[in-house]
Structure formats: structure tokens, C-alpha cells
Design a protein around this motif. Structure first.
Motif, PDB file in Angstrom:
ATOM      1  N   ILE A  84       0.871  -1.172   0.000  1.00 22.41           N
ATOM      2  CA  ILE A  84       0.000   0.000   0.000  1.00 22.41           C
ATOM      3  C   ILE A  84       0.908   1.223   0.000  1.00 22.41           C
ATOM      4  N   ALA A  85       0.750   2.080  -1.010  1.00 24.69           N
ATOM      5  CA  ALA A  85       1.549   3.313  -1.086  1.00 24.69           C
ATOM      6  C   ALA A  85       0.892   4.417  -0.263  1.00 24.69           C
ATOM      7  N   SER A  86      -0.443   4.425  -0.222  1.00 24.16           N
ATOM      8  CA  SER A  86      -1.158   5.354   0.659  1.00 24.16           C
ATOM      9  C   SER A  86      -2.538   4.794   0.958  1.00 24.16           C
ATOM     10  N   TYR A  87      -3.052   5.180   2.115  1.00 24.89           N
ATOM     11  CA  TYR A  87      -4.400   4.768   2.494  1.00 24.89           C
ATOM     12  C   TYR A  87      -5.051   5.848   3.340  1.00 24.89           C
ATOM     13  N   CYS A  88      -6.364   5.811   3.395  1.00 27.63           N
ATOM     14  CA  CYS A  88      -7.118   6.658   4.299  1.00 27.63           C
ATOM     15  C   CYS A  88      -8.390   5.911   4.668  1.00 27.63           C
ATOM     16  N   LEU A  89      -8.588   5.730   5.962  1.00 27.63           N
ATOM     17  CA  LEU A  89      -9.798   5.087   6.465  1.00 27.63           C
ATOM     18  C   LEU A  89     -10.724   6.190   6.950  1.00 27.63           C
ATOM     19  N   MET A  90     -11.819   6.399   6.239  1.00 23.45           N
ATOM     20  CA  MET A  90     -12.814   7.402   6.614  1.00 23.45           C
ATOM     21  C   MET A  90     -13.908   6.700   7.421  1.00 23.45           C
ATOM     22  N   ASN A  91     -14.894   7.440   7.912  1.00 25.43           N
ATOM     23  CA  ASN A  91     -15.932   6.796   8.733  1.00 25.43           C
ATOM     24  C   ASN A  91     -16.715   5.730   7.979  1.00 25.43           C
ATOM     25  N   ASN A  92     -17.104   6.042   6.728  1.00 25.10           N
ATOM     26  CA  ASN A  92     -17.989   5.109   6.005  1.00 25.10           C
ATOM     27  C   ASN A  92     -17.379   4.535   4.723  1.00 25.10           C
ATOM     28  N   HIS A  93     -16.093   4.763   4.506  1.00 25.03           N
ATOM     29  CA  HIS A  93     -15.414   4.179   3.346  1.00 25.03           C
ATOM     30  C   HIS A  93     -13.906   4.234   3.569  1.00 25.03           C
ATOM     31  N   PHE A  94     -13.182   3.559   2.702  1.00 26.38           N
ATOM     32  CA  PHE A  94     -11.730   3.665   2.771  1.00 26.38           C
ATOM     33  C   PHE A  94     -11.147   3.694   1.371  1.00 26.38           C
ATOM     34  N   HIS A  95      -9.937   4.273   1.292  1.00 29.75           N
ATOM     35  CA  HIS A  95      -9.174   4.361   0.047  1.00 29.75           C
ATOM     36  C   HIS A  95      -7.840   3.652   0.242  1.00 29.75           C
ATOM     37  N   PHE A  96      -7.424   2.929  -0.781  1.00 26.92           N
ATOM     38  CA  PHE A  96      -6.092   2.339  -0.825  1.00 26.92           C
ATOM     39  C   PHE A  96      -5.451   2.714  -2.149  1.00 26.92           C
ATOM     40  N   GLN A  97      -4.148   2.843  -2.116  1.00 27.23           N
ATOM     41  CA  GLN A  97      -3.334   2.861  -3.324  1.00 27.23           C
ATOM     42  C   GLN A  97      -2.521   1.582  -3.181  1.00 27.23           C
ATOM     43  N   LEU A  98      -2.962   0.532  -3.870  1.00 28.65           N
ATOM     44  CA  LEU A  98      -2.529  -0.823  -3.553  1.00 28.65           C
ATOM     45  C   LEU A  98      -1.998  -1.572  -4.764  1.00 28.65           C
ATOM     46  N   ARG A  99      -0.983  -2.406  -4.499  1.00 30.52           N
ATOM     47  CA  ARG A  99      -0.428  -3.280  -5.532  1.00 30.52           C
ATOM     48  C   ARG A  99      -0.247  -4.665  -4.906  1.00 30.52           C
ATOM     49  N   SER A 100      -0.607  -5.686  -5.674  1.00 33.93           N
ATOM     50  CA  SER A 100      -0.447  -7.069  -5.216  1.00 33.93           C
ATOM     51  C   SER A 100       0.142  -7.880  -6.351  1.00 33.93           C
ATOM     52  N   SER A 101       1.396  -8.312  -6.192  1.00 30.18           N
ATOM     53  CA  SER A 101       2.046  -9.020  -7.292  1.00 30.18           C
ATOM     54  C   SER A 101       1.770 -10.517  -7.279  1.00 30.18           C
ATOM     55  N   GLU A 102       1.275 -11.049  -6.156  1.00 30.45           N
ATOM     56  CA  GLU A 102       1.051 -12.497  -6.074  1.00 30.45           C
ATOM     57  C   GLU A 102      -0.414 -12.904  -6.139  1.00 30.45           C
ATOM     58  N   VAL A 103      -1.280 -12.131  -5.514  1.00 32.58           N
ATOM     59  CA  VAL A 103      -2.698 -12.478  -5.419  1.00 32.58           C
ATOM     60  C   VAL A 103      -3.513 -11.421  -6.167  1.00 32.58           C
ATOM     61  N   PRO A 104      -4.463 -11.832  -7.014  1.00 37.77           N
ATOM     62  CA  PRO A 104      -5.289 -10.832  -7.698  1.00 37.77           C
ATOM     63  C   PRO A 104      -5.970  -9.874  -6.707  1.00 37.77           C
ATOM     64  N   ILE A 105      -6.101  -8.622  -7.116  1.00 40.25           N
ATOM     65  CA  ILE A 105      -6.705  -7.584  -6.277  1.00 40.25           C
ATOM     66  C   ILE A 105      -8.089  -8.030  -5.783  1.00 40.25           C
TER      67      ILE A 105
END
Length: 182
Positions: free
Chosen positions: A52-73
């Protein structure tokens, strides 16, 4: 009913991921919910490594900037959301959906996109009027860019910091200057 469009999975690319609470209900009611979610990420990381390059957990949602090289997103997000939904429903004695439909995902194409998405993610609580500056919000990865500290195992701050020239401290300062509210 229309079938879902098949997701594109590119292992070496980062994605902007957004997942919302069902009916936009709260996903996180207090600090222990935020902490439980981050703990789930740590547990899953040990079994299915991702970044995860960046994340933000808000009250009712969350954001990820995510990369997974082994397991599909899709598989990774299913595991994250299912584990958290189980925690949430058990804790609050609820049944049924915790998350609204499928998560949103978009492949991030380039350096400019990476920096733009990260800035958007870190400014989410500022835009929502929850805090005046990104550094005042405790449930985002901005803190790991602001100061040199121990980062969670799933975080990769260097991916974004390496876009900047200079010493590690200078890179942090340049990144943080780019994440100011304009």
C-alpha cells in the motif's frame, strides 16, 4: 441482472481502491474499529504479501493505493472485506452486508497518476471538513510521509518518495509540500 464486468489484474501496477459501507453506513465507529482493520491488513499481509503506497480510512469508506504481485486484487479485497465484515457484525451483533456492492478499482497509469491519487487519498479528511490539515487525521498513511517512523509491514512509502530528489528528509518534505490543500 447485468453480469459484473471482469476486473483487469496487472500485478506490477498500483490501483486506486475504494470500498464503502452498505447504505453509506459507518464502517468504523471508534478507534478500536480502525485499529482492528489495520490489524487485519497486517495479518493478511503475512499470508498474501501486498503493498500500500497510501491509504485513508474514513468513517464510512476507505481508500487504498494498492499493488499485489502475487494475489489478484479481487481476491485480496474479498479477504480484507470479509474479515472486517465478520469482525464488525460480531462486535455490533449485526447480520448481513457491511460493504456496499463491489469495491471500486482503477489502474494507476503513471508517476503523475500515482502522486495525484496519493494526494487525493491523503486530503480526503481535509476535503470532508474533518481536519484542517492531512497531518491531523490519525487514520491515514500521511503520518508515515510526514516523519520518519516505523511503517506498517504492508506500507511502501519509498515508491512515492523515490519520485523526488534529495536526502530521505528532503524527499519527505517535497512529498508533504505536494499534499497541501490548494
Amino acid at each position: 441482472m447485468m453480469p459484473y464486468k471482469k476486473r483487469v489484474y496487472i500485478p506490477e501496477r498500483f490501483y486506486h481502491i475504494v470500498s464503502r459501507g452498505n447504505r453509506r453506513d459507518p464502517l468504523f465507529r471508534n478507534a478500536s474499529d480502525f485499529q482492528a482493520f489495520l490489524h487485519i491488513l497486517t495479518q493478511l499481509y503475512e499470508k498474501y504479501p501486498f503493498e500500500i503506497a497510501s491509504y485513508c480510512l474514513m468513517n464510512n469508506h476507505f481508500h487504498f493505493q494498492l499493488r499485489s504481485s502475487e494475489v489478484p486484487i479481487s481476491k485480496l479485497m474479498a479477504l480484507i472485506n470479509k474479515r472486517y465484515a465478520n469482525y464488525y457484525n460480531t462486535k455490533y451483533r449485526l447480520t448481513g452486508h457491511v460493504f456496499e456492492k463491489r469495491f471500486y478499482d482503477k489502474v494507476i497509469e503513471n508517476k503523475e497518476g500515482m502522486l495525484e491519487v496519493s494526494r487525493y487519498i491523503h486530503l480526503n479528511p481535509v476535503e470532508a471538513g474533518m481536519v484542517k490539515q492531512a497531518e491531523y487525521y490519525p487514520w491515514s498513511s500521511y503520518q508515515y510521509y510526514k516523519k520518519d517512523s516505523t511503517v506498517p509491514c504492508f506500507m511502501n512509502v519509498n515508491f512515492l518518495l523515490d519520485y523526488y530528489e534529495g536526502t530521505p528528509t528532503q524527499k519527505r518534505e517535497k512529498y508533504c509540500c505536494s499534499v497541501t490543500f490548494k
